[in-house]
Design a protein around this motif. Structure first.
Motif, PDB file in Angstrom:
ATOM      1  N   VAL A   1       0.862  -1.184   0.000  1.00 49.81           N
ATOM      2  CA  VAL A   1       0.000   0.000   0.000  1.00 49.81           C
ATOM      3  C   VAL A   1       0.897   1.233   0.000  1.00 49.81           C
ATOM      4  CG1 VAL A   1      -1.698   1.321   1.332  1.00 49.81           C
ATOM      5  CG2 VAL A   1      -1.803  -1.185   1.317  1.00 49.81           C
ATOM      6  N   VAL A   2       0.650   2.162  -0.930  1.00 49.32           N
ATOM      7  CA  VAL A   2       1.357   3.447  -0.910  1.00 49.32           C
ATOM      8  C   VAL A   2       0.342   4.512  -0.511  1.00 49.32           C
ATOM      9  CG1 VAL A   2       2.594   5.177  -2.254  1.00 49.32           C
ATOM     10  CG2 VAL A   2       3.061   2.747  -2.641  1.00 49.32           C
ATOM     11  N   SER A   3       0.543   5.100   0.657  1.00 43.66           N
ATOM     12  CA  SER A   3      -0.427   6.060   1.192  1.00 43.66           C
ATOM     13  C   SER A   3       0.306   7.250   1.793  1.00 43.66           C
ATOM     14  CB  SER A   3      -1.303   5.367   2.250  1.00 43.66           C
ATOM     15  OG  SER A   3      -2.384   6.201   2.575  1.00 43.66           O
TER      16      SER A   3
ATOM     17  N   LYS B   1       4.798  -6.608  -8.203  1.00 45.24           N
ATOM     18  CA  LYS B   1       4.104  -6.302  -6.937  1.00 45.24           C
ATOM     19  C   LYS B   1       2.758  -5.646  -7.221  1.00 45.24           C
ATOM     20  CE  LYS B   1       7.533  -6.904  -3.856  1.00 45.24           C
ATOM     21  NZ  LYS B   1       7.488  -7.802  -2.716  1.00 45.24           N
ATOM     22  N   ILE B   2       1.751  -6.088  -6.501  1.00 47.60           N
ATOM     23  CA  ILE B   2       0.477  -5.369  -6.541  1.00 47.60           C
ATOM     24  C   ILE B   2       0.629  -4.168  -5.616  1.00 47.60           C
ATOM     25  CG2 ILE B   2      -1.975  -5.472  -5.969  1.00 47.60           C
ATOM     26  CD1 ILE B   2      -1.873  -8.487  -6.546  1.00 47.60           C
ATOM     27  N   VAL B   3       0.342  -2.981  -6.126  1.00 51.78           N
ATOM     28  CA  VAL B   3       0.473  -1.761  -5.324  1.00 51.78           C
ATOM     29  C   VAL B   3      -0.890  -1.076  -5.233  1.00 51.78           C
ATOM     30  CG1 VAL B   3       1.455   0.577  -5.253  1.00 51.78           C
ATOM     31  CG2 VAL B   3       2.913  -1.369  -5.850  1.00 51.78           C
ATOM     32  N   ILE B   4      -1.389  -0.919  -4.025  1.00 52.51           N
ATOM     33  CA  ILE B   4      -2.621  -0.141  -3.827  1.00 52.51           C
ATOM     34  C   ILE B   4      -2.236   1.323  -3.695  1.00 52.51           C
ATOM     35  CG2 ILE B   4      -4.516   0.377  -2.255  1.00 52.51           C
ATOM     36  CD1 ILE B   4      -4.787  -2.513  -1.586  1.00 52.51           C
ATOM     37  N   ASP B   5      -2.825   2.140  -4.546  1.00 53.53           N
ATOM     38  CA  ASP B   5      -2.581   3.584  -4.550  1.00 53.53           C
ATOM     39  C   ASP B   5      -3.783   4.280  -3.910  1.00 53.53           C
ATOM     40  OD1 ASP B   5      -2.045   6.237  -5.202  1.00 53.53           O
ATOM     41  OD2 ASP B   5      -2.838   6.023  -7.242  1.00 53.53           O
ATOM     42  N   THR B   6      -3.585   4.805  -2.709  1.00 55.28           N
ATOM     43  CA  THR B   6      -4.700   5.507  -2.027  1.00 55.28           C
ATOM     44  C   THR B   6      -4.646   7.008  -2.292  1.00 55.28           C
ATOM     45  OG1 THR B   6      -3.675   6.255   0.072  1.00 55.28           O
ATOM     46  CG2 THR B   6      -4.308   3.918  -0.061  1.00 55.28           C
ATOM     47  N   ASN B   7      -3.687   7.436  -3.099  1.00 55.07           N
ATOM     48  CA  ASN B   7      -3.330   8.861  -3.106  1.00 55.07           C
ATOM     49  C   ASN B   7      -4.251   9.731  -3.949  1.00 55.07           C
ATOM     50  OD1 ASN B   7      -1.042   8.118  -1.565  1.00 55.07           O
ATOM     51  ND2 ASN B   7      -0.067   7.416  -3.450  1.00 55.07           N
ATOM     52  N   ASN B   8      -4.314  10.979  -3.551  1.00 54.28           N
ATOM     53  CA  ASN B   8      -5.065  11.987  -4.299  1.00 54.28           C
ATOM     54  C   ASN B   8      -4.182  13.192  -4.559  1.00 54.28           C
ATOM     55  OD1 ASN B   8      -7.730  10.816  -4.515  1.00 54.28           O
ATOM     56  ND2 ASN B   8      -7.871  11.027  -2.286  1.00 54.28           N
TER      57      ASN B   8
END
Ligand SMILES: NC(=O)c1ccc[n+]([C@@H]2O[C@H](COP(=O)([O-])OP(=O)(O)OC[C@H]3O[C@@H](n4cnc5c(N)ncnc54)[C@H](OP(=O)(O)O)[C@@H]3O)[C@@H](O)[C@H]2O)c1
Length: 211
Positions: free
Chosen positions: A64-66, A83-90
């Motif tokens: 997770v990249v947050s 790698k699976i990367v979850i992007d929570t960013n805005n």
């Protein structure tokens, strides 16, 4: 599942709590070093430990990249292959500074992250929900259509499936907004679904109605 978390503030810290409760293992990291996160890891319990950003990346089958979007240029430029990367960013220009490729619409913020992490399978998720809601609104006892929707977008359908399953593990339902570019636009700040408290059933209707 083994999950690396880069950035454990409002959203990353909340996800660390939800994932560990759902019996996933996390390594948490930030820019200031593992020693600054020992108290949080202790609070999170046996499923959590601390690491550097590189260690969190290497530990996770999923990462997770947050972090504030402006900080993504600090992330390591390699080691992301597969790698699976979850992007929570805005993207918030007042916070992040103006980024020409985003202002012109040439790229979405998730595509910017994807370019920064070669080989990563980026899934945009958790970016449209306020962290206080994320902390409290998941409910695994509800049928999927009655759960709060978490919107996801990616070009990688397998990665999307893995993230959807993780979302279900913590009591939400994943709603697919499409590829990273189109879905990323659908999910960005100011869009009709941004920060809206929708069940999965309502979310599916909102997307069909052209949100
Ligand atoms: N707050 C919300 O409700 C919400 C909702 C949806 C999406 N988002 C988005 O999610 C992202 C994170 O938001 P947030 O509210 O959780 O932010 P936050 O509370 O400010 O936390 C940011 C985290 O990132 C770490 N960090 C900063 N620079 C870093 C770097 N270069 N390398 C590694 N870690 C770094 C910070 O720790 P150190 O400074 O110690 O490194 C901190 O742990 C943002 O893009 C935001 O727009 C936020």
């Amino acid at each position: 599942m083994k999950i690396g978390i880069i950035g454990v503030g409002h959203i990353g810290g909340t996800l660390a709590g939800l994932f560990t409760k759902a019996d996933h293992q996390v390594v948490i990291s930030n820019s200031r070093g593992p020693e600054t996160l020992e108290d949080l890891a202790e609070e999170l319990g046996d499923n959590a430990s601390t690491g550097t950003v590189e260690e969190a990346r290497d530990f996770g089958d999923l990462v997770v990249v947050s972090i504030p979007l402006k900080a993504i240029t600090d992330l390591p430029a390699n080691g992301w292959e597969g790698k699976i990367v979850i992007d929570t960013n805005n993207y918030y220009p007042d916070r992040d500074g103006k980024i020409a490729d985003l202002d012109s619409g040439k790229l979405t913020s998730s595509e910017l992250l994807e370019n920064q992490l070669p080989g990563a399978r980026v899934v945009k998720a958790f970016n449209t929900i306020w962290f206080e809601h994320l902390k409290t609104q998941g409910d695994t006892s509800l049928p999927l259509e009655e759960r709060r929707a978490i919107f996801i977008a990616s070009d990688d359908s397998q990665a999307k499936e893995t993230v959807a399953k993780l979302i279900e593990d913590i009591g939400y339902a994943a709603i697919d907004t499409g590829f990273l570019r189109e879905g990323g636009k659908t999910q960005q700040p100011g869009s009709p679904i941004y920060n809206k408290e929708l069940t999965a059933a309502e979310a599916a209707k909102a997307l069909t109605a052209g949100a």
